[in-house]
Design a protein around this motif. Structure first.
Motif, mmCIF file in Angstrom:
data_model
loop_
_atom_site.group_PDB
_atom_site.id
_atom_site.type_symbol
_atom_site.label_atom_id
_atom_site.label_comp_id
_atom_site.label_asym_id
_atom_site.label_seq_id
_atom_site.Cartn_x
_atom_site.Cartn_y
_atom_site.Cartn_z
ATOM 1 N N ALA A 15 0.830 -1.206 0.000
ATOM 2 C CA ALA A 15 0.000 0.000 0.000
ATOM 3 C C ALA A 15 0.865 1.257 0.000
ATOM 4 O O ALA A 15 0.615 2.205 -0.756
ATOM 5 C CB ALA A 15 -0.928 -0.008 1.210
ATOM 6 N N GLU A 16 1.903 1.256 0.831
ATOM 7 C CA GLU A 16 2.789 2.416 0.898
ATOM 8 C C GLU A 16 3.536 2.607 -0.421
ATOM 9 O O GLU A 16 3.729 3.734 -0.884
ATOM 10 C CB GLU A 16 3.789 2.258 2.045
ATOM 11 N N GLU A 17 3.961 1.500 -1.022
ATOM 12 C CA GLU A 17 4.668 1.587 -2.300
ATOM 13 C C GLU A 17 3.759 2.151 -3.387
ATOM 14 O O GLU A 17 4.180 2.967 -4.223
ATOM 15 C CB GLU A 17 5.199 0.209 -2.708
ATOM 16 N N PHE A 18 2.490 1.734 -3.366
ATOM 17 C CA PHE A 18 1.548 2.244 -4.370
ATOM 18 C C PHE A 18 1.299 3.739 -4.173
ATOM 19 O O PHE A 18 1.193 4.488 -5.157
ATOM 20 C CB PHE A 18 0.221 1.483 -4.289
ATOM 21 N N LYS A 19 1.208 4.179 -2.929
ATOM 22 C CA LYS A 19 0.978 5.609 -2.676
ATOM 23 C C LYS A 19 2.073 6.467 -3.285
ATOM 24 O O LYS A 19 1.812 7.581 -3.746
ATOM 25 C CB LYS A 19 0.895 5.864 -1.171
ATOM 26 N N ARG A 20 3.295 5.951 -3.285
ATOM 27 C CA ARG A 20 4.402 6.715 -3.849
ATOM 28 C C ARG A 20 4.331 6.801 -5.372
ATOM 29 O O ARG A 20 5.079 7.563 -5.995
ATOM 30 C CB ARG A 20 5.737 6.096 -3.414
ATOM 31 N N LEU A 21 3.426 6.023 -5.971
ATOM 32 C CA LEU A 21 3.278 6.041 -7.427
ATOM 33 C C LEU A 21 2.028 6.778 -7.875
ATOM 34 O O LEU A 21 1.617 6.664 -9.037
ATOM 35 C CB LEU A 21 3.240 4.606 -7.965
ATOM 36 N N ALA A 47 0.261 -5.332 -23.456
ATOM 37 C CA ALA A 47 0.592 -4.124 -22.704
ATOM 38 C C ALA A 47 1.970 -3.634 -23.129
ATOM 39 O O ALA A 47 2.872 -4.427 -23.419
ATOM 40 C CB ALA A 47 0.577 -4.406 -21.211
ATOM 41 N N SER A 48 2.156 -2.316 -23.193
ATOM 42 C CA SER A 48 3.448 -1.762 -23.599
ATOM 43 C C SER A 48 4.444 -1.742 -22.448
ATOM 44 O O SER A 48 5.656 -1.809 -22.661
ATOM 45 C CB SER A 48 3.272 -0.346 -24.146
ATOM 46 N N LEU A 49 3.952 -1.639 -21.204
ATOM 47 C CA LEU A 49 4.805 -1.623 -20.023
ATOM 48 C C LEU A 49 4.021 -2.194 -18.855
ATOM 49 O O LEU A 49 2.826 -1.910 -18.708
ATOM 50 C CB LEU A 49 5.254 -0.186 -19.700
ATOM 51 N N VAL A 50 4.678 -2.994 -18.024
ATOM 52 C CA VAL A 50 4.028 -3.597 -16.861
ATOM 53 C C VAL A 50 4.804 -3.197 -15.615
ATOM 54 O O VAL A 50 5.996 -3.513 -15.485
ATOM 55 C CB VAL A 50 3.964 -5.136 -16.979
ATOM 56 N N VAL A 51 4.149 -2.503 -14.714
ATOM 57 C CA VAL A 51 4.761 -2.059 -13.465
ATOM 58 C C VAL A 51 4.290 -2.973 -12.343
ATOM 59 O O VAL A 51 3.081 -3.189 -12.170
ATOM 60 C CB VAL A 51 4.372 -0.601 -13.143
ATOM 61 N N THR A 52 5.226 -3.541 -11.596
ATOM 62 C CA THR A 52 4.880 -4.452 -10.506
ATOM 63 C C THR A 52 5.067 -3.760 -9.167
ATOM 64 O O THR A 52 6.087 -3.114 -8.928
ATOM 65 C CB THR A 52 5.747 -5.720 -10.550
ATOM 66 N N ALA A 105 11.472 -9.154 -4.371
ATOM 67 C CA ALA A 105 12.546 -8.452 -5.065
ATOM 68 C C ALA A 105 13.927 -9.044 -4.798
ATOM 69 O O ALA A 105 14.877 -8.717 -5.496
ATOM 70 C CB ALA A 105 12.546 -6.978 -4.663
ATOM 71 N N THR A 106 14.063 -9.898 -3.800
ATOM 72 C CA THR A 106 15.379 -10.431 -3.458
ATOM 73 C C THR A 106 15.424 -11.933 -3.727
ATOM 74 O O THR A 106 14.391 -12.583 -3.912
ATOM 75 C CB THR A 106 15.705 -10.185 -1.980
ATOM 76 N N LEU A 107 16.641 -12.496 -3.706
ATOM 77 C CA LEU A 107 16.797 -13.933 -3.926
ATOM 78 C C LEU A 107 16.096 -14.727 -2.844
ATOM 79 O O LEU A 107 15.449 -15.746 -3.118
ATOM 80 C CB LEU A 107 18.289 -14.288 -3.966
ATOM 81 N N LEU A 144 8.285 -11.784 -20.082
ATOM 82 C CA LEU A 144 8.009 -10.359 -20.192
ATOM 83 C C LEU A 144 9.254 -9.558 -20.555
ATOM 84 O O LEU A 144 9.164 -8.502 -21.178
ATOM 85 C CB LEU A 144 7.418 -9.825 -18.884
ATOM 86 N N GLY A 145 10.430 -10.064 -20.157
ATOM 87 C CA GLY A 145 11.679 -9.394 -20.511
ATOM 88 C C GLY A 145 11.746 -7.970 -19.994
ATOM 89 O O GLY A 145 11.372 -7.670 -18.861
ATOM 90 N N GLY A 146 12.173 -7.055 -20.859
ATOM 91 C CA GLY A 146 12.332 -5.658 -20.468
ATOM 92 C C GLY A 146 11.032 -4.900 -20.351
ATOM 93 O O GLY A 146 11.047 -3.709 -20.016
ATOM 94 N N LYS A 147 9.915 -5.555 -20.585
ATOM 95 C CA LYS A 147 8.620 -4.889 -20.500
ATOM 96 C C LYS A 147 8.179 -4.675 -19.057
ATOM 97 O O LYS A 147 7.324 -3.837 -18.770
ATOM 98 C CB LYS A 147 7.575 -5.726 -21.243
ATOM 99 N N VAL A 148 8.759 -5.428 -18.116
ATOM 100 C CA VAL A 148 8.343 -5.351 -16.723
ATOM 101 C C VAL A 148 9.298 -4.451 -15.948
ATOM 102 O O VAL A 148 10.518 -4.520 -16.110
ATOM 103 C CB VAL A 148 8.261 -6.761 -16.084
ATOM 104 N N VAL A 149 8.723 -3.574 -15.114
ATOM 105 C CA VAL A 149 9.493 -2.614 -14.329
ATOM 106 C C VAL A 149 9.022 -2.699 -12.878
ATOM 107 O O VAL A 149 7.819 -2.699 -12.603
ATOM 108 C CB VAL A 149 9.300 -1.175 -14.849
ATOM 109 N N ASP A 150 9.976 -2.769 -11.946
ATOM 110 C CA ASP A 150 9.622 -2.801 -10.533
ATOM 111 C C ASP A 150 9.173 -1.413 -10.083
ATOM 112 O O ASP A 150 9.781 -0.395 -10.431
ATOM 113 C CB ASP A 150 10.829 -3.250 -9.710
ATOM 114 N N GLY A 151 8.095 -1.369 -9.288
ATOM 115 C CA GLY A 151 7.546 -0.099 -8.851
ATOM 116 C C GLY A 151 8.517 0.737 -8.037
ATOM 117 O O GLY A 151 8.502 1.968 -8.107
ATOM 118 N N THR A 152 9.374 0.079 -7.249
ATOM 119 C CA THR A 152 10.356 0.817 -6.449
ATOM 120 C C THR A 152 11.326 1.569 -7.337
ATOM 121 O O THR A 152 11.685 2.729 -7.063
ATOM 122 C CB THR A 152 11.124 -0.156 -5.538
ATOM 123 N N ALA A 153 11.765 0.935 -8.426
ATOM 124 C CA ALA A 153 12.667 1.608 -9.359
ATOM 125 C C ALA A 153 11.976 2.792 -10.017
ATOM 126 O O ALA A 153 12.585 3.859 -10.204
ATOM 127 C CB ALA A 153 13.147 0.619 -10.422
#
Length: 394
Positions: free
Chosen positions: A193-199, A293-298, A303-305, A327-336
């Motif tokens: 929830a907090e991560e989404f608020k920052r977006l 989709a052109s870009l997928v934000v997660t 995020a870690t091993l 998905l390859g380069g189409k997926v982007v982490d929300g934190t980034a």
């Protein structure tokens, strides 16, 4: 009567954590029944982060695990999540505890003991931050074996699901248009929830398709947004959210059985099933990718091993690994994405700089008496500032 009241007061003053026992061997069934003030009784080796987060969200006061919560195979994350939330964890209580405790009974946990009234009915190891840290250090030695098992499971999974992973065959059709649009997938991970608020600014500017995974769909509505697609077991999602108008996608087993489908039918809500072995987060990503989709934000994903290997998130199921490859380069982490947004120069500062530059030019021209050439120089300055602004935001 007076004696019984005094005895009751003495029991209330006994040390430890007191709550109502909810006894279920399967974590999925347990999570549907626990509520605030309960003590969860389960039997799950290597307690995973996802189960622990759900127990924290349910506001349980204690957890009794019949099995070791950290077996040493790999450093799983569930115990740390429970202890960070202040929840008492009694570990390795033995399989017999599942039969000794009656569901709904009032029990007490104290220093590893499990009590009904003043009678001890079982005993385990009460974990603390130090003991969990020691177990985690030992468990790191099991990482190599876990990775080898994961590799073998990946090959087997690809053999069974190659048509889905490689060709997208079996992905259900949706009416929501995703082609050449951004899609944001919100999963119920820790701090989602907090991560989404920052977006919020990103959501406001790009208006991505919002996909809520399980209880994260409730989070979207709580934050004032309506999910366009919901993926997950309907039993984990509130009725109001299911009725908000989103398209509902229910993960189904390979044999076609879809848990929670009965509830959807009772509510009179339309839904589609998605037969696959992947977890709901991975199925949501496959939906976005297959619908172009052109870009997928997660948001709220592991995020870690350590999180990647955590059994409840991916573990022996390699769908997460193969889905990310698809998905390859189409997926982007929300934190980034949040980090990139925060590094952008504020629009107000840029406009102020532009106005200051024009004003300085004007003053300089007047002071130098350039006369008729003023407007030409001013136009050149304006064009230069415009080119700078255009380059900054493209």
């Amino acid at each position: 009567m007076r004696f019984s009241r005094l005895l009751s007061r003495d029991k209330e003053r006994l040390p430890g954590v007191v709550g109502i026992a909810r006894v279920e061997r399967r974590p999925g069934d347990l999570l549907r029944r626990v509520s605030a003030g309960d003590i969860a009784i389960l039997d799950q080796p290597d307690l995973d982060r996802r189960t622990a987060e759900a127990l924290v969200a349910a506001e349980v006061v204690g957890v009794v695990n019949a099995s070791p919560s950290i077996s040493g195979r790999f450093p799983n994350l569930g115990p740390e999540v429970l202890l960070s939330a202040g929840i008492t964890l009694v570990d390795g209580a033995g399989a017999a505890i599942m039969h000794r405790l009656r569901d709904g009974a009032r029990i007490r946990l104290h220093e590893g003991g499990i009590f009904v009234g003043d009678r001890e009915v079982g005993r385990g190891n009460e974990q603390d931050a130090d003991s969990v840290a020691d177990h985690m250090i030992e468990a790191k030695a099991g990482m190599a074996a876990q990775l080898e098992a994961f590799s073998a499971n990946t090959i087997e999974f690809l053999r069974r699901e190659r048509m889905l992973i490689l060709d997208g065959i079996g992905v259900p059709d949706l009416t929501v248009a995703m082609e050449q649009r951004h899609v944001l997938v919100l999963a119920p991970g820790q701090g989602h929830a907090e991560e989404f608020k920052r977006l919020r600014r990103y959501v406001r500017e790009y208006r991505p398709v919002l996909i809520g995974v399980e209880r994260a769909a409730d989070t979207l509505r709580a934050l004032g947004y309506r999910p366009e697609v919901i993926v997950g077991d309907p039993a984990d999602i509130s009725t109001d959210t299911l009725k908000c108008g989103a398209e509902v996608v229910i993960p189904a087993h390979i044999d076609g059985h879809a848990p929670g489908l009965e509830r959807i039918q009772d509510l009179g809500i339309g839904a589609v099933t998605f037969p696959a072995a992947g977890n709901p987060e991975d199925l949501a990503l496959l939906l976005a990718e297959s619908h172009r989709a052109s870009l997928v934000v997660t948001v709220g994903f592991q995020a870690t091993l350590h999180e990647f290997l955590d059994r409840g998130r991916s573990g022996s199921n390699p769908s997460t690994f193969l889905t990310r490859l698809r998905l390859g380069g189409k997926v982007v982490d929300g934190t980034a994405l949040t980090t990139l947004q925060s590094s952008r120069t504020p629009v107000s500062a840029v406009l102020l700089l532009a106005v200051a530059a024009l004003a300085a030019t004007f003053i300089a021209l007047v002071a130098s008496g350039l006369g008729s050439s003023y407007f030409d120089v001013l136009a050149d300055t304006g064009n230069a500032v415009f080119a700078y602004l255009k380059g900054l935001f493209t």
